[in-house]
Scaffold this motif. Structure first.
Motif: not given
Length: 570
Positions: A562, A546, A375, A557-558, A552-555, A550
């Motif tokens: 995660i 943040l 991250l 990372l999920a 741009t990158f959360l999908p 979130a």
């Protein structure tokens, strides 16, 4: 916690005077080193016939690119012909062409991503004339671009690239790395031109022990936020990092110059304030604007460090069920002499300050522990490499000012200059490039046969490895999960492109923004001006960074760390 706290306290103590010194260099103010280094610098200008006149942003950017291009060409040739007998006691062959391309781009862009093992892939000639040399020049390039951008934002001329590069090299990088190198030698790090040692082990077998100018490389590797190891195992091996004291020295070396650039920025903004409003210069530590940026970076860093330390302290639940005690935490891939505390701190520092050196194997981190370095490279604003992290955070500061100005009906201004459409388009482009490189190349890797062949772990962890490789490349970090079979034409070429565009496109755009704002008329502060030197703006800045991350990158990372964490613990 005490180990971590003491190390961070030492960082704060050292970064303040170093930041003040960096500020004096950037503004050509007098320093204690001038009587010696003025003669050295003038000699260099004379020998190379360097014109020291100020440059516009276009000339500054073009000069930076041309100088880097010449060094890339020369370095590539040396890597290809390194099999010659000069400083090659171990008989290393010339490097393959795509690997040479990847390596030279890697070290010129301050990334130091290594798809080879240093002890078996490079001669001493390449280690010194290519690797160590470019560790100096790439670090000086980042510093120069940063100081030029800060000058532009503060209403000064951008300066001269040659002068900035020479002064950074002669007055910071060479003397400080020399002192750090001497300390590392005192701790047991080798510094020799002798060939490898062959010894007989206790089992009666023969083993080669690598030697070489390791201390010289280690000192500038950390000070210049470079990261490439002399050995494949990097700073996890006792030959590069033998003691807890060498570990702390390497940590502080990574942190000192990126932090100093933030403090220098605060002093330069304070000078501009005095020029506008008059008064005598007072002794300050950060300057209000520098303090705002430093706090924002510090908040994100401490959150990440806390999560990484907590995750590694929890251990592995599967090993716990098998009856293997996890009271010491997850020690897989870590050196016992460093433990969870120093390993977690090193992991967070090396990816926050975009150095890339490792004292433990990141591929063996717990899912959430491994997500933090991933991250932070995706953010690329948590102090970052020399100058680059500050430049990126200043782009987010411009974005935050624009967003907040629209929300509360105030004119978007930053450092007394109005933020208009041109600056916002450039800032948006600068922010978009980073996730585009990471996610675009990652999508390509998992959708073609050449990319899939390099993935050695199935499922969620395999996707994390791919994301990590391209995040490390685009952020010019250089660390790796080390689970990828990445020495292939596909990985060498694609990561080389990610490193190149991740470095130079951002720098060009940021210099363009500085040049645009430099031409604008200074706006006097009014009751409608949004203050950017307060604690509340630091918090706003953290949330903007943040939220963008979130979105741009959360999908991704999920689907990576995660998901791996959820399957492991639930």
């Amino acid at each position: 916690m005490l180990q971590i706290g003491l190390t961070l306290a030492l960082f704060v103590i050292l970064v303040i005077p170093m930041g003040k010194y960096t500020y004096h260099l950037a503004t050509n103010n007098k320093t204690f080193a001038d009587p010696v280094f003025n003669h050295v610098d003038n000699f260099i200008y004379k020998i190379f016939k360097i014109d020291t006149e100020d440059m516009g942003w276009k000339k500054y950017a073009l000069t930076l690119l041309m100088v880097n291009a010449v060094m890339v060409l020369v370095g590539y040739i040396i890597l290809r012909i390194q099999s010659i007998g000069l400083f090659n006691p171990n008989g290393i062959d010339g490097m393959e062409q795509t690997l040479s391309y990847n390596t030279i781009i890697s070290f010129m862009t301050n990334t130091n991503l290594q798809h080879y093992s240093g002890e078996s892939g490079l001669s001493y000639l390449s280690q010194m004339l290519v690797i160590i040399f470019m560790m100096f020049t790439s670090a000086a390039t980042g510093y120069s671009a940063c100081m030029a951008m800060v000058r532009g934002l503060c209403g000064r001329k951008l300066g001269n690239y040659y002068v900035d590069m020479v002064r950074c090299t002669t007055r910071i990088l060479i003397p400080v790395s020399f002192l750090v190198g001497l300390f590392l030698v005192s701790q047991g790090v080798p510094q020799t031109l002798s060939g490898n040692l062959t010894i007989t082990t206790l089992e009666g077998k023969l083993q080669d022990i690598a030697q070489g100018p390791i201390a010289a490389l280690e000192s500038i590797k950390h000070l210049g936020t470079n990261g490439g190891g002399f050995l494949g195992a990097n700073s996890s091996t006792p030959l590069e990092n033998p003691t807890i004291f060498s570990n702390i020295a390497e940590l502080l070396s990574m942190m000192i110059l990126p932090g100093s650039c933030v403090i220098a920025f605060g002093h330069m903004v304070y000078d501009r304030h005095l020029e506008r409003k008059g008064g005598e210069r007072k002794k300050i530590i950060f300057g209000h604007e520098g303090r705002t940026i430093f706090i924002a970076m510090g908040i994100i860093f401490l959150i990440g460090l806390s999560v990484c330390f907590w995750a590694e302290s929890q251990g592995n639940p599967i090993l716990e069920k098998l009856g293997i005690s996890q009271t010491m935490g997850s020690m897989e891939g870590k050196e016992v002499r460093f433990g969870i505390a120093q390993s977690s701190l090193f992991t967070t520092v090396t990816t926050s300050f975009t150095t890339g050196t490792v004292n433990n194997m990141h591929d063996t981190l717990t899912p959430l522990g491994g997500m933090i370095p991933l991250l932070h490279m995706m953010l690329n604003v948590v102090f970052g490499g020399i100058g680059v992290g500050l430049m990126n955070m200043l782009i987010y500061a411009i974005l935050a000012v624009f967003i907040c100005g629209l929300m509360i009906g105030r004119t978007p201004e930053y450092l007394g200059k109005k933020i208009e459409g041109k600056e916002m388009k450039l800032a948006a482009l600068c922010i978009i490039i980073h996730p585009l490189l990471i996610l675009g190349f990652s999508a390509l890797a998992v959708s073609c046969q050449q990319g899939m062949e390099g993935i050695t772990n199935p499922g969620f962890h395999g996707l994390t490895q791919v994301l990590y490789e391209y995040s490390s490349s685009a952020a010019n970090n250089g660390s790796g999960f080390e689970g990828l079979a990445d020495n292939s034409s596909f990985w060498n070429i694609t990561t080389g492109l990610a490193m190149f565009f991740g470095r130079y496109l951002s720098i060009i755009i940021q210099l363009a923004i500085a040049g645009s704002l430099l031409k604008k008329r200074y706006m006097n502060e009014t009751v409608g001006t949004l203050r950017t030197d307060t604690m509340s703006f630091s918090v706003i800045l953290v949330f903007v960074v943040l939220i963008i991350a979130a979105l741009t990158f959360l999908p991704a990372l999920a689907m990576g760390p995660i998901a791996e964490y959820l399957t492991l613990w639930f």
